[in-house]
Design a protein around this motif. Structure first.
Motif, PDB file in Angstrom:
ATOM      1  N   PRO A 305       0.804  -1.232   0.000  1.00  0.00           N
ATOM      2  CA  PRO A 305       0.000   0.000   0.000  1.00  0.00           C
ATOM      3  C   PRO A 305       0.834   1.277   0.000  1.00  0.00           C
ATOM      4  O   PRO A 305       1.875   1.368   0.671  1.00  0.00           O
ATOM      5  N   ILE A 306       0.357   2.263  -0.755  1.00  0.00           N
ATOM      6  CA  ILE A 306       0.962   3.598  -0.803  1.00  0.00           C
ATOM      7  C   ILE A 306      -0.145   4.618  -0.558  1.00  0.00           C
ATOM      8  O   ILE A 306      -1.198   4.572  -1.215  1.00  0.00           O
ATOM      9  N   VAL A 307       0.091   5.525   0.379  1.00  0.00           N
ATOM     10  CA  VAL A 307      -0.852   6.606   0.669  1.00  0.00           C
ATOM     11  C   VAL A 307      -0.201   7.930   0.274  1.00  0.00           C
ATOM     12  O   VAL A 307       0.960   8.191   0.611  1.00  0.00           O
ATOM     13  N   PHE A 308      -0.950   8.770  -0.427  1.00  0.00           N
ATOM     14  CA  PHE A 308      -0.422  10.056  -0.884  1.00  0.00           C
ATOM     15  C   PHE A 308      -1.035  11.165  -0.039  1.00  0.00           C
ATOM     16  O   PHE A 308      -2.225  11.471  -0.157  1.00  0.00           O
ATOM     17  N   TYR A 309      -0.196  11.726   0.817  1.00  0.00           N
ATOM     18  CA  TYR A 309      -0.614  12.799   1.722  1.00  0.00           C
ATOM     19  C   TYR A 309      -0.144  14.120   1.119  1.00  0.00           C
ATOM     20  O   TYR A 309       0.982  14.570   1.335  1.00  0.00           O
ATOM     21  N   ALA A 310      -1.007  14.725   0.326  1.00  0.00           N
ATOM     22  CA  ALA A 310      -0.669  15.945  -0.431  1.00  0.00           C
ATOM     23  C   ALA A 310      -1.417  17.122   0.180  1.00  0.00           C
ATOM     24  O   ALA A 310      -2.407  17.619  -0.369  1.00  0.00           O
ATOM     25  N   TYR A 311      -0.909  17.596   1.319  1.00  0.00           N
ATOM     26  CA  TYR A 311      -1.600  18.629   2.083  1.00  0.00           C
ATOM     27  C   TYR A 311      -1.534  20.006   1.431  1.00  0.00           C
ATOM     28  O   TYR A 311      -2.296  20.901   1.789  1.00  0.00           O
ATOM     29  N   ASP A 312      -0.615  20.194   0.464  1.00  0.00           N
ATOM     30  CA  ASP A 312      -0.495  21.491  -0.214  1.00  0.00           C
ATOM     31  C   ASP A 312      -0.539  21.306  -1.733  1.00  0.00           C
ATOM     32  O   ASP A 312       0.196  21.952  -2.469  1.00  0.00           O
ATOM     33  N   LEU A 313      -1.415  20.423  -2.173  1.00  0.00           N
ATOM     34  CA  LEU A 313      -1.445  20.012  -3.581  1.00  0.00           C
ATOM     35  C   LEU A 313      -1.618  21.188  -4.533  1.00  0.00           C
ATOM     36  O   LEU A 313      -0.867  21.323  -5.514  1.00  0.00           O
ATOM     37  N   ASP A 314      -2.581  22.031  -4.287  1.00  0.00           N
ATOM     38  CA  ASP A 314      -2.839  23.138  -5.218  1.00  0.00           C
ATOM     39  C   ASP A 314      -1.629  24.063  -5.340  1.00  0.00           C
ATOM     40  O   ASP A 314      -1.249  24.471  -6.445  1.00  0.00           O
ATOM     41  N   LYS A 315      -1.038  24.396  -4.206  1.00  0.00           N
ATOM     42  CA  LYS A 315       0.130  25.279  -4.221  1.00  0.00           C
ATOM     43  C   LYS A 315       1.306  24.634  -4.943  1.00  0.00           C
ATOM     44  O   LYS A 315       1.961  25.261  -5.785  1.00  0.00           O
ATOM     45  N   GLY A 333      -2.452   4.938  -5.580  1.00  0.00           N
ATOM     46  CA  GLY A 333      -2.881   4.820  -4.194  1.00  0.00           C
ATOM     47  C   GLY A 333      -3.816   5.946  -3.831  1.00  0.00           C
ATOM     48  O   GLY A 333      -3.960   6.926  -4.574  1.00  0.00           O
ATOM     49  N   PRO A 334      -4.475   5.861  -2.661  1.00  0.00           N
ATOM     50  CA  PRO A 334      -5.429   6.890  -2.252  1.00  0.00           C
ATOM     51  C   PRO A 334      -4.763   8.215  -1.925  1.00  0.00           C
ATOM     52  O   PRO A 334      -3.621   8.265  -1.461  1.00  0.00           O
ATOM     53  N   LEU A 335      -5.505   9.300  -2.159  1.00  0.00           N
ATOM     54  CA  LEU A 335      -5.043  10.661  -1.907  1.00  0.00           C
ATOM     55  C   LEU A 335      -5.807  11.248  -0.740  1.00  0.00           C
ATOM     56  O   LEU A 335      -7.044  11.189  -0.699  1.00  0.00           O
ATOM     57  N   VAL A 336      -5.083  11.838   0.229  1.00  0.00           N
ATOM     58  CA  VAL A 336      -5.697  12.585   1.328  1.00  0.00           C
ATOM     59  C   VAL A 336      -4.971  13.916   1.446  1.00  0.00           C
ATOM     60  O   VAL A 336      -3.806  14.037   1.060  1.00  0.00           O
ATOM     61  N   THR A 337      -5.648  14.914   1.988  1.00  0.00           N
ATOM     62  CA  THR A 337      -5.067  16.256   2.021  1.00  0.00           C
ATOM     63  C   THR A 337      -5.023  16.877   3.420  1.00  0.00           C
ATOM     64  O   THR A 337      -4.599  18.020   3.559  1.00  0.00           O
ATOM     65  N   ASP A 338      -5.457  16.146   4.459  1.00  0.00           N
ATOM     66  CA  ASP A 338      -5.346  16.682   5.816  1.00  0.00           C
ATOM     67  C   ASP A 338      -5.110  15.544   6.806  1.00  0.00           C
ATOM     68  O   ASP A 338      -5.339  14.369   6.507  1.00  0.00           O
TER      69      ASP A 338
END
Length: 381
Positions: A305-315, A333-338
């Motif tokens: 499993p790979i989790v993508f924690y992209a808390y500043d994706l837009d920037k 893998g799944p994307l979460v932002t917070d």
């Protein structure tokens, strides 16, 4: 870079190094190996070194490595190999560079420092790019201007797969004939050991991890606009919500690895920045957590499993770097932002998203033989 800094760089790199080359004969039996300017001895350069010493055990190997304890460890691992250690700005550094016919590096390297006329520069790079690099950096990124001419010195470039050669051609103005698409030497280890449960157990023990708990490896990239690294994780919340299930290993990008915050108060959080082999960390981890780092390309080989924690994706996507691919559609893998969404996802448990199709494209030819094939092409042995 200021005008004064530019003048100093010209004097040091072009004039002084040019004089040193004039009085330092090039040795056909000497290799200069540079991984992240000596912050570690790892990655593709180390994998190539280990292949080369089998073919050329009597040659001289100059390794850029800053830490004295790390030097002693490496020397103990290869007691019969002729190894000299150097660090940037040491008096011996430029002379060692001038003596070596073969330069093997995974980093940007000042373009004014060029090998001898018959020298060979093998650029292994340090990761498959998701984020823009080289010519594709934003115009206001100083690094773009400073590094634009470096690829002119490269004789060979190591690519992860033919599918992604266009990235390197565009980012570095590389000709296809300079690109070797055999896969990354460092991933030979993963290809050979991905199903080795006994090795995984021994690595967990080496890291002093509880074998009954799951292990997360968090390996984010750095941010160009953050001179000081900021850890975007609430570790108190991690301990409270996930501390009974997971151990968290934190591995920062080498550019900011020396800025690791104090984690002493969190018993299930571990600093692994000084651990030599990230490939061993991949095997030990049950889950990879990252953002825009290239680590997921390598980890995908393990089909975990790979989790993508992209808390500043837009920037990051619109201002800092931008991507070569449609991020949300591309990542395996799944994307979460917070934080809350991240910890909720992890608490529910994860199953590996299939990466077979991904690997067929972006890890093609990764069968454990990349090092051997590269050595055969460059050194004809």
């Amino acid at each position: 870079m200021t005008a004064i800094a530019t003048v100093k760089a010209v004097l040091y790199h072009r004039v002084w190094f040019g004089l040193i080359k004039l009085v330092t004969p090039m040795s056909d039996e000497t290799f200069f190996i540079n991984s992240f300017f000596g912050k570690s001895f790892s990655g593709n350069p180390r994998a190539l070194f280990e292949g080369l010493i089998e073919k050329f055990p009597n040659s001289d190997y100059i390794i850029v490595l800053n830490d004295e304890q790390a030097r002693q460890t490496v020397k103990a691992q290869y007691p019969d190999i002729n190894i000299q250690f150097v660090a940037r700005h040491e008096k011996t550094y430029l002379k060692a560079l001038a003596r070596a016919k073969y330069w093997i590096m995974d980093i940007n390297f000042p373009f004014r420092l060029k090998p001898h006329k018959n020298g060979v520069f093998v650029q292994t790079w340090h990761g498959t790019p998701l984020k823009h690099i080289g010519n594709d950096l934003p115009d206001d990124n100083d690094f773009k201007r400073l590094t634009a001419r470096e690829p002119l010195n490269w004789d060979y470039f190591v690519s992860n797969a033919p599918e992604d050669n266009w990235l390197y051609e565009r980012a570095f103005n590389l000709k296809q004939t300079k690109i070797m698409s055999y896969g990354l030497p460092r991933n030979d280890y993963l290809a050979k050991h991905k199903d080795d449960r006994e090795l995984v157990a021994s690595l967990k023990a080496k890291l002093q991890l509880d074998a009954t708990r799951k292990t997360i490896l968090y390996a984010p990239t750095f941010r160009d606009d953050e001179p000081t690294f900021k850890l975007a994780l609430d570790l108190e919340q991690f301990e409270a919500q996930l501390g009974d299930q997971y151990d968290l290993l934190i591995r920062l990008h080498p550019n900011v690895a020396d800025q690791m915050p104090d984690i002493a108060a969190y018993p299930h959080v571990h600093n692994v920045n000084r651990y030599a082999s990230i490939e061993e960390l991949y095997l030990a981890a049950d889950v990879l957590m990252t953002d825009y780092s290239s680590v997921f390309f390598d980890y995908a080989l393990l089909e975990k499993p790979i989790v993508f924690y992209a808390y500043d994706l837009d920037k990051y996507q619109d201002i800092l770097r931008g991507f070569y691919f449609d991020y949300q559609a591309f990542i395996p893998g799944p994307l979460v932002t917070d934080n809350q969404a991240l910890y909720t996802l992890l608490s529910q448990g994860l199953t590996a998203q299939t990466t077979k199709a991904f690997n067929q494209l972006h890890n093609a030819n990764t069968d454990g033989s990349a090092t051997q094939k590269i050595i055969q092409e460059v050194w004809k042995v």
